[in-house]
Design a protein around this motif. Structure first.
Motif, PDB file in Angstrom:
ATOM      1  N   ASP A 529       0.844  -1.187   0.000  1.00  7.81           N
ATOM      2  CA  ASP A 529       0.000   0.000   0.000  1.00  7.81           C
ATOM      3  C   ASP A 529       0.889   1.250   0.000  1.00  7.81           C
ATOM      4  O   ASP A 529       1.788   1.371   0.834  1.00  7.81           O
ATOM      5  CB  ASP A 529      -0.901  -0.014   1.244  1.00  7.81           C
ATOM      6  CG  ASP A 529      -1.960   1.078   1.198  1.00  7.81           C
ATOM      7  OD1 ASP A 529      -1.585   2.267   1.126  1.00  7.81           O
ATOM      8  OD2 ASP A 529      -3.157   0.748   1.256  1.00  7.81           O
ATOM      9  N   PRO A 530       0.663   2.200  -0.928  1.00 10.52           N
ATOM     10  CA  PRO A 530       1.509   3.405  -0.991  1.00 10.52           C
ATOM     11  C   PRO A 530       1.550   4.176   0.323  1.00 10.52           C
ATOM     12  O   PRO A 530       2.589   4.746   0.675  1.00 10.52           O
ATOM     13  CB  PRO A 530       0.852   4.230  -2.111  1.00 10.52           C
ATOM     14  CG  PRO A 530       0.173   3.212  -2.980  1.00 10.52           C
ATOM     15  CD  PRO A 530      -0.314   2.156  -2.038  1.00 10.52           C
ATOM     16  N   ALA A 531       0.433   4.197   1.052  1.00 13.06           N
ATOM     17  CA  ALA A 531       0.408   4.908   2.333  1.00 13.06           C
ATOM     18  C   ALA A 531       1.345   4.238   3.335  1.00 13.06           C
ATOM     19  O   ALA A 531       2.035   4.911   4.116  1.00 13.06           O
ATOM     20  CB  ALA A 531      -1.013   4.954   2.883  1.00 13.06           C
ATOM     21  N   GLU A 532       1.379   2.917   3.328  1.00 11.26           N
ATOM     22  CA  GLU A 532       2.265   2.198   4.230  1.00 11.26           C
ATOM     23  C   GLU A 532       3.727   2.453   3.870  1.00 11.26           C
ATOM     24  O   GLU A 532       4.589   2.552   4.741  1.00 11.26           O
ATOM     25  CB  GLU A 532       1.935   0.715   4.199  1.00 11.26           C
ATOM     26  CG  GLU A 532       0.544   0.412   4.748  1.00 11.26           C
ATOM     27  CD  GLU A 532       0.134  -1.040   4.579  1.00 11.26           C
ATOM     28  OE1 GLU A 532       0.970  -1.844   4.120  1.00 11.26           O
ATOM     29  OE2 GLU A 532      -1.014  -1.377   4.906  1.00 11.26           O
ATOM     30  N   LEU A 533       4.009   2.582   2.601  1.00  7.69           N
ATOM     31  CA  LEU A 533       5.373   2.874   2.155  1.00  7.69           C
ATOM     32  C   LEU A 533       5.787   4.286   2.572  1.00  7.69           C
ATOM     33  O   LEU A 533       6.915   4.507   3.016  1.00  7.69           O
ATOM     34  CB  LEU A 533       5.465   2.708   0.642  1.00  7.69           C
ATOM     35  CG  LEU A 533       6.866   2.752   0.032  1.00  7.69           C
ATOM     36  CD1 LEU A 533       7.733   1.621   0.580  1.00  7.69           C
ATOM     37  CD2 LEU A 533       6.784   2.679  -1.490  1.00  7.69           C
ATOM     38  N   VAL A 543      -0.581   0.354   9.279  1.00  7.74           N
ATOM     39  CA  VAL A 543      -1.244  -0.767   8.625  1.00  7.74           C
ATOM     40  C   VAL A 543      -2.739  -0.484   8.583  1.00  7.74           C
ATOM     41  O   VAL A 543      -3.359  -0.246   9.625  1.00  7.74           O
ATOM     42  CB  VAL A 543      -1.005  -2.093   9.378  1.00  7.74           C
ATOM     43  CG1 VAL A 543      -1.712  -3.246   8.673  1.00  7.74           C
ATOM     44  CG2 VAL A 543       0.486  -2.374   9.499  1.00  7.74           C
ATOM     45  N   LYS A 544      -3.317  -0.489   7.386  1.00  5.56           N
ATOM     46  CA  LYS A 544      -4.763  -0.310   7.268  1.00  5.56           C
ATOM     47  C   LYS A 544      -5.486  -1.568   7.734  1.00  5.56           C
ATOM     48  O   LYS A 544      -5.044  -2.691   7.475  1.00  5.56           O
ATOM     49  CB  LYS A 544      -5.150  -0.012   5.813  1.00  5.56           C
ATOM     50  CG  LYS A 544      -4.924   1.418   5.380  1.00  5.56           C
ATOM     51  CD  LYS A 544      -5.510   1.633   3.993  1.00  5.56           C
ATOM     52  CE  LYS A 544      -5.357   3.074   3.536  1.00  5.56           C
ATOM     53  NZ  LYS A 544      -5.936   3.271   2.180  1.00  5.56           N
ATOM     54  N   SER A 602       1.817  11.522  10.878  1.00  5.33           N
ATOM     55  CA  SER A 602       0.818  10.504  11.202  1.00  5.33           C
ATOM     56  C   SER A 602      -0.586  11.005  10.921  1.00  5.33           C
ATOM     57  O   SER A 602      -1.427  10.268  10.384  1.00  5.33           O
ATOM     58  CB  SER A 602       0.947  10.097  12.679  1.00  5.33           C
ATOM     59  OG  SER A 602       2.217   9.541  12.942  1.00  5.33           O
ATOM     60  N   PHE A 603      -0.856  12.256  11.253  1.00  2.43           N
ATOM     61  CA  PHE A 603      -2.165  12.837  10.945  1.00  2.43           C
ATOM     62  C   PHE A 603      -2.417  12.842   9.434  1.00  2.43           C
ATOM     63  O   PHE A 603      -3.534  12.585   8.981  1.00  2.43           O
ATOM     64  CB  PHE A 603      -2.252  14.260  11.501  1.00  2.43           C
ATOM     65  CG  PHE A 603      -2.824  14.341  12.889  1.00  2.43           C
ATOM     66  CD1 PHE A 603      -4.174  14.539  13.090  1.00  2.43           C
ATOM     67  CD2 PHE A 603      -2.014  14.196  13.997  1.00  2.43           C
ATOM     68  CE1 PHE A 603      -4.704  14.612  14.362  1.00  2.43           C
ATOM     69  CE2 PHE A 603      -2.519  14.262  15.275  1.00  2.43           C
ATOM     70  CZ  PHE A 603      -3.878  14.467  15.475  1.00  2.43           C
ATOM     71  N   GLU A 604      -1.390  13.137   8.674  1.00  2.00           N
ATOM     72  CA  GLU A 604      -1.546  13.128   7.214  1.00  2.00           C
ATOM     73  C   GLU A 604      -1.960  11.747   6.714  1.00  2.00           C
ATOM     74  O   GLU A 604      -2.835  11.609   5.849  1.00  2.00           O
ATOM     75  CB  GLU A 604      -0.241  13.561   6.549  1.00  2.00           C
ATOM     76  CG  GLU A 604       0.111  15.028   6.751  1.00  2.00           C
ATOM     77  CD  GLU A 604       1.472  15.373   6.181  1.00  2.00           C
ATOM     78  OE1 GLU A 604       2.255  14.441   5.910  1.00  2.00           O
ATOM     79  OE2 GLU A 604       1.774  16.575   6.025  1.00  2.00           O
ATOM     80  N   LEU A 607      -5.690  11.076   7.760  1.00  3.36           N
ATOM     81  CA  LEU A 607      -6.675  11.867   7.021  1.00  3.36           C
ATOM     82  C   LEU A 607      -6.769  11.465   5.552  1.00  3.36           C
ATOM     83  O   LEU A 607      -7.771  11.737   4.891  1.00  3.36           O
ATOM     84  CB  LEU A 607      -6.318  13.349   7.128  1.00  3.36           C
ATOM     85  CG  LEU A 607      -6.477  13.955   8.529  1.00  3.36           C
ATOM     86  CD1 LEU A 607      -5.895  15.361   8.580  1.00  3.36           C
ATOM     87  CD2 LEU A 607      -7.944  13.976   8.953  1.00  3.36           C
ATOM     88  N   ALA A 608      -5.721  10.809   5.050  1.00  2.00           N
ATOM     89  CA  ALA A 608      -5.770  10.328   3.663  1.00  2.00           C
ATOM     90  C   ALA A 608      -6.741   9.162   3.506  1.00  2.00           C
ATOM     91  O   ALA A 608      -7.156   8.841   2.395  1.00  2.00           O
ATOM     92  CB  ALA A 608      -4.376   9.906   3.210  1.00  2.00           C
ATOM     93  N   ASP A 609      -7.114   8.533   4.610  1.00  2.96           N
ATOM     94  CA  ASP A 609      -8.102   7.450   4.594  1.00  2.96           C
ATOM     95  C   ASP A 609      -9.482   8.076   4.769  1.00  2.96           C
ATOM     96  O   ASP A 609      -9.813   8.578   5.849  1.00  2.96           O
ATOM     97  CB  ASP A 609      -7.806   6.461   5.726  1.00  2.96           C
ATOM     98  CG  ASP A 609      -8.696   5.219   5.683  1.00  2.96           C
ATOM     99  OD1 ASP A 609      -9.741   5.246   4.997  1.00  2.96           O
ATOM    100  OD2 ASP A 609      -8.352   4.227   6.348  1.00  2.96           O
TER     101      ASP A 609
END
Length: 695
Positions: A529-533, A543-544, A602-604, A607-609
């Motif tokens: 997942d790009p967010a995890e990277l 981790v989502k 971390s907030f970013e 909030l992307a989710d």
């Protein structure tokens, strides 16, 4: 000879033996009994972190007598009455310490531990995380062959005697009070939660041992239990566990034997984090993942419960549990916000967290070698892979991995690949890391895999394959180097297929080794997942959660974003929210050294989710400062426009500088709900999430 440490009956689901006898390393358990008599030195003494820690520990009462910095000989530049010596041997000769705290970077930590072992320091405390696993296997091979030094850690908060006012580590001192409860914990932040709950309930602590979150721990639950059994100041015991390895099941086995042999056993309570993990993921700690054939948090919970341990779902409940068990009159709560936490009924077996199925994949946080590269590594060693379709019933598993119980590398053999039967049929064959390849291993593997076939070709093939796996494991610093094997019919050749090779990413990150392997990592959106990277680049483990089982989409009801420092606390926060009717959209561990910038990053991520309708910040600080976290939250509000987004934030800050952090938030005038107690904060999160779901 292979001997177990504590029970003549092997665990059916885990390692069937212990690698080393009680004559050597186990005889160092007495070194854990620190107190006012303990003379402490620091390695890396003149460094910033060691200096700050020494100042705090001295003020609290710890008998710090000096330290070591290579190439230095004189007095400390800040602590001017304390000597600095160039080697640990010099320090042992001149200062006669009972313990050393190692405050050096991860790439230097193994050498520092080795120096302390060679100097025969009785107690060695290593706090660094991300020490390469094979470096620690070398250290454990040294430890098991001697009887002078005991290790606590690595990746642990350390050890502390509240009665003896001796701290070797970075625990938040204001949370501790002198008393009679002994604590052993994998998670640092969960141990702080435990201590704070006890202190608030008027129940003090005796000795608190941080087992740590690495794959191989210098001191584990059974070691601590053996100490607590005879420790005169310890009247009650708490175990703080989590997913990964067999330490909790082994503790349960020890407790059953203890309760049989003791007419008046000390009360024992426990918590296990990680009920709602995402299958196949490492949950923050290097050791927080479920390997092949290992049990889930649910299984660990049941094992401890069946041994007569009082189970809780959150450490905030330990205060009342131990007050009742030790017949201590609970203290009155110091503030209205804490009263809910103290009056709330704790949960036992009648109310456990909802659980996900046991993962069937290995960890994804370390480096998984691509299948084509794994195949090349095998064929280069004369092991061809088959592409023939093999019936599931004919498949077996052979791997070399790390047996956390024996603190050693181990062959893992399983006569089935059925996920439902791995736990019951897997068998470990540990060996000494420093001794090299165990040449007689082939016959034992064949006996377990094939029921003792006498076919010379099969015996030779398994031995050849085992040697190839060992070579890859050692050369590339593996965590799990495994294949599936088959023998379709009598007289057929051994078939090897579906290799799964996982190597230690700390070898690159801390040791700058194997860059060519890590360049092979698949970072495409299909693999990661790009967010995890993005989180990984900032030192955050994200981790989502809530993915539908039959698709790649996510459940919209998982709408609480969590931001937590510490892997154990992050896992337990997800579990505890579920018990209270909420659903966490993610696991997020900022790490033990979270900064204002880390909080903003971390907030970013949260909030992307688009599912996230409320954010829960749950911080219990040791190294992390409460006021720093509060300022990070305000920074996120300003720069990310949280007020306009209408996403409320619930914050609970405890630990170092908690009062200042809470003050900053309460005086901000922003859409922030600040709480002191966990139960109130969690309940508010669930309430806000439900309200958002109705809109």
């Amino acid at each position: 000879m292979l001997l177990r440490r504590f029970s003549p009956s092997p665990l059916p689901h885990g390692p069937s033996s212990r690698l080393y006898s009680n004559a050597t390393y186990a005889s160092t358990l007495k070194n854990l009994e620190i107190g006012s008599h303990t003379r402490v030195i620091f390695q890396g003494f003149t460094g910033r972190q060691a200096t700050a820690n020494a100042i705090e520990s001295l003020a609290w009462g710890t008998q710090v007598v000096g330290g070591v910095t290579p190439g230095r000989d004189g007095m400390h530049p800040v602590l001017k009455d304390l000597p600095v010596l160039p080697t640990v041997k010099d320090a042992m000769r001149e200062l006669k310490p009972d313990a050393t705290g190692i405050y050096v970077a991860a790439n230097q930590a193994a050498d520092a531990i080795e120096e302390a072992i060679e100097a025969e320091v009785p107690l060695i405390v290593a706090v660094a995380e991300h020490i390469p696993v094979h470096d620690m296997l070398r250290i454990h091979s040294m430890l098991q062959s001697q009887s002078k030094s005991r290790l606590v850690g690595a990746n642990a908060p350390g050890i502390i005697s509240a009665i003896g006012r001796c701290r070797i580590g970075f625990q938040p001192l204001p949370a501790f009070s002198a008393g009679h409860v002994g604590i052993v914990a994998k998670s640092g932040t969960l141990s702080y939660e435990t201590v704070a709950a006890l202190t608030r309930a008027g129940v003090g602590q005796s000795l608190c041992i941080g087992m740590g979150g690495d794959m191989v721990a210098g001191t584990d639950f059974v070691d601590a239990l053996n100490v607590f059994e005879h420790h005169e100041d310890t009247h009650g015991i708490i175990i703080v566990g989590e997913i990964g390895g067999y330490a909790e099941e082994e503790a349960a086995e020890w407790i059953k034997e203890y309760r049989k042999r003791c007419s008046s056993p000390k009360p024992i309570a426990a918590v296990v984090g990680g009920h709602l993990i995402k299958p196949g993921y490492v949950m923050g700690h290097a050791g927080a993942w479920i390997g092949r054939g290992q049990n889930s948090a649910k299984d660990k919970y049941k094992a401890l419960e069946s041994a007569g341990v009082t189970m809780v779902d959150h450490p905030s409940q330990f205060g009342q549990v131990m007050a009742r068990a030790l017949k201590v009159t609970p203290s009155r709560p110091s503030s209205p916000s804490s009263s809910t936490s103290q009056r709330r009924k704790y949960h036992t077996s009648s109310h456990r967290p909802p659980l996900v199925p046991q993962p069937t994949k290995s960890q994804r946080r370390a480096l998984h070698l691509p299948a084509r590269h794994a195949e090349t590594l095998l064929t280069d060693r004369g092991i061809p892979l088959t592409r023939t379709t093999i019936a599931d019933s004919d498949q077996r598993l052979l791997a070399i991995t790390i047996d956390r119980s024996s603190r050693a590398p181990s062959f893992l053999a399983c006569p089935t690949t059925d996920p439902g039967r791995l736990s019951a049929t897997a068998k470990y064959f540990p060996f000494d890391f420093s001794a090299g390849y165990p040449t007689s291993i082939g016959k034992a593997l064949v006996n377990h895999l094939f029921g003792g076939t006498t076919d010379d070709r099969v015996n030779a093939s398994v031995s050849t394959l085992a040697l190839a796996l060992y070579d890859i494991f050692i050369m590339h610093e593996g965590l799990y180097i495994g294949v599936k094997i088959s023998l379709p019919s009598s007289g057929s050749d051994l078939l090897v297929h579906e290799p799964e090779f996982i190597v230690d990413d700390s070898a690159l990150k801390s040791g700058s080794r194997h860059a060519e392997l890590h360049a092979l990592r698949d970072v495409s959106p299909a693999a990661l997942d790009p967010a995890e990277l993005r989180a990984e680049a900032d030192g955050i483990v994200y981790v989502k959660l809530g993915m539908h089982a039959d698709s790649q989409s996510y459940d919209l009801s998982y709408n609480i974003g969590t931001l937590v420092n510490g892997a154990g606390l992050a896992m337990n926060t997800v579990d505890a929210l579920a018990l209270r009717g909420g659903r966490a959209a993610n696991f997020l561990d900022t790490g033990g050294k979270a900064t204002s910038e880390t909080v903003k990053r971390s907030f970013e991520l949260l909030l992307a989710d688009e599912r996230v309708k409320v954010i829960f910040v749950n911080i219990f600080g040791g190294l992390t400062l409460g006021d720093m976290i509060a300022r990070g939250i305000l920074l996120a509000f300003q720069e990310l426009g949280l007020e306009k987004k209408g996403v409320p934030v619930v914050v609970r800050i405890r630990g170092t500088n908690e009062e200042e952090g809470q003050r900053i938030l309460k005086e901000s005038g922003l859409n922030i709900w600040a709480f002191d107690g966990f139960d109130e904060a969690a309940a508010k999160c669930v309430e806000l999430a439900r309200d958002a779901g109705r809109r």
